[in-house]
Structures are given as structure tokens and as C-alpha cells.
Enzyme design. Structure first.
Site, short mmCIF file in Angstrom:
data_model
loop_
_atom_site.label_atom_id
_atom_site.label_comp_id
_atom_site.label_asym_id
_atom_site.label_seq_id
_atom_site.Cartn_x
_atom_site.Cartn_y
_atom_site.Cartn_z
N TYR A 179 0.77 -1.33 0.02
CA TYR A 179 -0.01 -0.01 0.03
C TYR A 179 0.95 1.17 0.05
O TYR A 179 0.49 2.01 -0.85
CB TYR A 179 -1.10 0.17 1.12
CG TYR A 179 -2.24 -0.94 0.66
CD1 TYR A 179 -3.27 -0.15 0.31
CD2 TYR A 179 -2.08 -2.10 0.79
CE1 TYR A 179 -4.27 -0.98 -0.42
CE2 TYR A 179 -3.23 -2.96 0.41
CZ TYR A 179 -4.70 -2.43 -0.14
OH TYR A 179 -5.55 -3.24 -0.62
N GLU B 146 -8.93 -6.73 3.77
CA GLU B 146 -8.07 -7.87 3.26
C GLU B 146 -7.50 -8.81 4.36
O GLU B 146 -7.53 -10.05 4.07
CB GLU B 146 -6.97 -7.21 2.38
CG GLU B 146 -7.79 -6.96 1.06
CD GLU B 146 -6.81 -5.70 0.26
OE1 GLU B 146 -5.74 -5.83 0.56
OE2 GLU B 146 -7.43 -4.89 -0.55
C1 HEM Z 1 -7.42 -4.26 -8.95
C2 HEM Z 1 -8.51 0.00 -6.57
C3 HEM Z 1 -4.42 -0.63 -3.88
C4 HEM Z 1 -2.96 -4.07 -6.96
C5 HEM Z 1 -8.01 -3.12 -8.44
C6 HEM Z 1 -9.24 -2.40 -8.79
C7 HEM Z 1 -9.57 -1.47 -8.27
C8 HEM Z 1 -8.60 -1.10 -7.31
C9 HEM Z 1 -10.71 -0.56 -8.42
C10 HEM Z 1 -10.26 -3.18 -9.98
C11 HEM Z 1 -11.18 -3.91 -9.25
C12 HEM Z 1 -11.95 -4.94 -10.13
O1 HEM Z 1 -11.71 -5.92 -10.90
O2 HEM Z 1 -13.16 -4.69 -10.33
C13 HEM Z 1 -7.48 0.08 -5.62
C14 HEM Z 1 -7.24 1.20 -4.56
C15 HEM Z 1 -6.10 0.83 -3.92
C16 HEM Z 1 -5.39 -0.10 -4.38
C17 HEM Z 1 -8.38 2.40 -4.33
C18 HEM Z 1 -5.56 1.74 -2.82
C19 HEM Z 1 -6.26 2.20 -1.64
C20 HEM Z 1 -3.64 -1.80 -4.48
C21 HEM Z 1 -2.20 -2.26 -4.09
C22 HEM Z 1 -1.89 -2.95 -5.17
C23 HEM Z 1 -3.17 -3.31 -5.98
C24 HEM Z 1 -1.45 -1.61 -2.73
C25 HEM Z 1 -0.54 -3.75 -5.35
C26 HEM Z 1 0.47 -3.25 -5.54
C27 HEM Z 1 -4.15 -4.44 -7.83
C28 HEM Z 1 -4.19 -5.41 -8.92
C29 HEM Z 1 -5.38 -5.58 -9.24
C30 HEM Z 1 -6.18 -4.47 -8.60
C31 HEM Z 1 -3.16 -6.23 -9.23
C32 HEM Z 1 -6.05 -6.39 -10.40
C33 HEM Z 1 -6.34 -5.74 -11.69
C34 HEM Z 1 -5.07 -5.85 -12.93
O3 HEM Z 1 -4.46 -6.92 -12.81
O4 HEM Z 1 -5.17 -5.20 -13.83
N1 HEM Z 1 -7.67 -2.06 -7.21
N2 HEM Z 1 -6.21 -0.82 -5.33
N3 HEM Z 1 -4.08 -2.44 -5.79
N4 HEM Z 1 -5.44 -3.89 -7.59
FE1 HEM Z 1 -5.99 -2.35 -6.73
#
Ligand code: HEM
Length: 380
Positions: A95, A137
């Protein structure tokens, strides 16, 4: 706790964020991957290319800013994202990396307009939002059937339709628990070599785990997406091979109130609904609506045959090759408006159905859906 002053600054920046939201998240991803190339192994490169994740993250940040006085309003969305994060093994230590790069991107795109007060307010606000995700989580990690990615052996591969295969897998170390209908597993494979992880979610298509865990994969050949992982699974993975899987995840689950349900799907979207049908077949009236190009393209015909004689289950198949698309006229004859609706399919299918349900006066609170792709990029 955020001060009123911090909240006011955040609220005042919403129009700027809305204007530059996608630009900011694009700059954020580029910068983050330059600083932390190891994270390229966690993110879906196809989603990056298509700008899907950018839209999803931008919308989540703006949604959070809009609800800064009552962040609990975004909890349903956070829940869905938290499930995906847990399935991808996103950990608390990730994060701050996202936070630092997001703040950098805001400064980079807004230039002088990003005053120290704005940067400070957003840094604090990100911290609060990140804590909501991290807590949710942590609970999901606690209740997961197993931790990390575990090796499973492929024990069966079946052609469910010309472009959909199901894979049944078993592990020596994991004792499978009953599956919650509607959930998905996450596969980690290496079609581009051992150094390049590729992670994908696939819906579980059977609640019966006595022969193993069964999930379905559609061969993706259309558009820009080329389906690196699905083609690899279809062409290269054989019975006896090992696949790395993280534990089932997802909150697309049928409510346990015994209300009549409509299960409506397009193409491979039938997969989680097939699990729901199996799980609910003895509990209530079910209308199972499926849209496919033609009869040949319908998956899980063996399963459908098994469940066909239940009086409480009504099947409707729409073949677009001969009958055109599902539309309001057809759906109004099937759906009476008193059911809970569960649907799954492509983003375009979802958007089309949501428009029809709006026209039919069906309240959105009765429509539950799971698109293949980030949910928040749906704009209807
Ligand atoms: C997916 C938001 C933090 C890695 C997503 C999605 C959203 C989101 C909206 C799409 C979910 C869907 O499929 O409907 C956020 C927000 C964060 C955050 C607001 C912080 C407050 C993180 C962190 C990581 C991360 C810290 C890791 C470094 C991913 C990955 C996906 C994902 C790998 C899957 C989508 C892809 O591979 O393209 N997140 N996220 N996220 N997030 Fe986050």
C-alpha cells in the site's frame, strides 16, 4: 481521523481529479512500474494496455473523495476489490508503494496546482482509504481456504463448448472445502517464461469438489486482448500438469433469503451461475436465462441436462444468430420484477442488460452482477 480542513481540501479537488483522473492513474502506473518493476508480475498486462485498471482505480479514488464524510458508503465496492486483492496476494506492505506513486502522479499531472496543502490532504486521505482496504483484506486472508499460491495437479480437462474448457484440479496439501457458488479461483502461470508471472481469475463452475476443484476458461481471441493466459491454458496445459492456484474468492454470492432468482448470463458468464444453479436448485424458483450465438456455443450442456427436470427451474436460451439479441420485449415476458437478479458476462453484455433493467423499472438494488473485467469500469 481526518480534520475538517483536510476533508474540505479533498472535496475541493474532486473536479480536478475528475478532469485528470485517468491521466493521473496512467502516470501513476508508469512511474510505479519504473520504480518497482517486480509489481509488473502482479498486474494484468492486458488490463493495463486496455486502460481498464486505470479507469477502475481513478473511479475508486474519486468515489472515495466524494464520500469522504462517510467512507462506509464505498464499502460494497471495497469489498469486491478486497476479494480480488486477496486473491492476488496483495499485502499491507504494497500500500505505501501505491500511495507514494499516486501522490507523485497527482503532483506530476497537476504541476503547481498541487499545492503542499493539497498533497498533504491527499496523502492523509490515501492513508485512511488504504487502512480500510488493509483491514478488510486481513479478514479475508484469515478466512481463506489456504494461503499463498499452492500447486494443484490437473486431473481432468473437458471441452464445455467450442471455445470453453473446464479444468478440474486437485492438490496433495489442500483439503478442499465446499465451494461458495459464484466464487472464482486465481491461477498463476508463466506463458512468457519463469520470470514473468501471469495471474488470472476464473470462475468455479461446480459446487461439488468431490472430484476436485473445477473452473472454466474461455479461449480469448478477440480484439486487443489476445488472451495470452487463456490460450496457454487451452493449448499447453495437459492432464497431469501442475497449476498454481490461490484460494477461492469473490462476493458474487446468492443471498440466502429463498427469494425467487433470475440467473442471466452471456457466453462464458454462465460459469458462476452454473454453480449457483447447482447450489440453489432445491431451494427456490429459478429462471435461468442464457444468451449465446447459437446452440453449439452453449457451455455445460451435460450439467444443464442433469438439472433440466426440476419443476422449479425454467431455462430460456436466446440464440442471437437467429433470434437477435436479448431485449426488453423478451426479458419482460420472463422476468416479473419480484426476483433477485444475478448476472454475469462481458462488460458490454452487463451494460446492455443494466440499461434494459433500468427501462423495465427494476431497482438496481435487486441486480447483482460480476463482469469479466473491473466492475467499476461499468458506467451504466
Ligand atoms: C484491482 C483499487 C491498492 C493491485 C483493483 C481494482 C480497483 C482497485 C478499483 C479493480 C477491481 C475490479 O476488478 O473490479 C485500488 C485502490 C487501492 C488499491 C483504491 C488503494 C487504496 C492496490 C495495491 C496493489 C493493487 C497496494 C498492489 C501493489 C491491484 C491489482 C488488481 C487491482 C493487481 C487487479 C487488476 C489488474 O491486474 O489489472 N484495485 N487498489 N492495488 N489492484 Fe488495487
Amino acid at each position: 481521523m481526518l480534520t475538517e480542513e483536510t476533508k474540505n481540501i479533498v472535496k475541493a479537488t474532486i473536479p480536478v481529479l475528475e478532469e485528470h483522473g485517468t491521466e493521473i492513474t496512467s502516470a501513476f502506473y508508469k512511474h510505479m512500474f519504473e520504480q518497482h518493476p517486480e509489481l509488473l508480475n502482479v498486474f494484468n498486462k492486458t488490463n493495463q494496455k486496455l486502460g481498464r485498471q486505470q479507469t477502475a482505480l481513478a473511479q475508486t479514488v474519486i468515489a472515495a473523495a466524494k464520500h469522504i464524510d462517510h467512507l462506509e458508503a464505498i464499502i460494497p465496492n471495497v469489498n469486491q476489490i478486497a476479494h480480488k486483492h486477496r486473491a492476488l496476494e496483495i499485502k499491507p506492505e504494497h500500500y505505501p508503494i501505491v500511495g507514494e506513486n499516486l501522490i507523485w502522479a497527482i503532483q506530476h499531472v497537476l504541476g503547481d496546482a498541487a499545492t503542499p496543502e493539497i498533497v498533504d490532504a491527499w496523502t492523509k486521505t490515501y492513508g485512511v482509504i488504504a487502512d480500510v482496504f488493509i483491514k478488510m483484506e486481513a479478514a479475508l486472508y484469515d478466512e481463506a481456504d489456504w494461503q499463498d499460491f499452492v500447486s494443484f495437479k490437473v486431473v481432468d480437462i473437458k471441452d464445455e463448448s467450442p471455445d470453453i474448457k473446464s479444468f478440474t484440479v486437485k492438490s496433495d496439501v489442500v483439503e478442499l472445502k465446499p465451494v461458495k457458488a459464484g466464487q472464482y479461483i486465481t491461477v498463476k502461470v508463466h506463458p512468457e517464461g519463469e520470470d514473468n508471472d501471469a495471474l488470472r481469475h476464473y470462475s468455479i463452475c461446480s459446487v461439488d469438489t468431490s472430484h476436485g476443484l473445477k473452473f472454466a476458461v474461455k479461449r480469448d481471441v478477440a480484439g486487443d486482448a489476445k488472451g495470452m493466459v487463456s490460450n496457454y491454458l487451452h493449448d499447453s496445459v495437459k492432464v497431469g500438469d501442475e497449476l498454481l492456484l490461490s484460494a477461492p474468492a469473490g462476493e458474487f454470492l446468492v443471498e440466502t433469503d429463498n427469494k425467487d432468482i433470475v440467473l442471466i448470463s452471456g457466453g462464458v458468464g454462465m460459469t458462476p451461475l452454473m454453480s449457483m444453479l447447482q447450489a440453489e436448485v432445491d431451494t427456490r424458483n429459478i429462471k435461468f436465462i442464457h444468451s449465446a450465438y447459437n446452440r453449439d456455443a452453449v457451455p455445460f450442456k451435460d450439467e444443464i441436462k442433469k438439472l433440466h427436470n426440476h419443476e422449479n427451474v425454467h431455462f430460456y436460451f436466446n440464440y442471437s444468430e437467429t433470434a437477435g439479441r436479448l431485449n426488453k420485449e423478451k426479458l419482460s415476458k420472463i422476468i416479473n420484477g419480484n426476483e433477485e437478479i444475478y448476472m454475469c458476462g462481458s462488460v458490454a453484455f452487463m451494460e446492455g442488460m443494466l440499461e434494459i433493467f433500468n427501462d423495465m423499472g427494476i431497482d438496481r438494488s435487486h441486480v447483482h452482477f460480476e463482469p469479466f473485467g473491473p466492475k467499476m469500469s461499468i458506467t451504466v
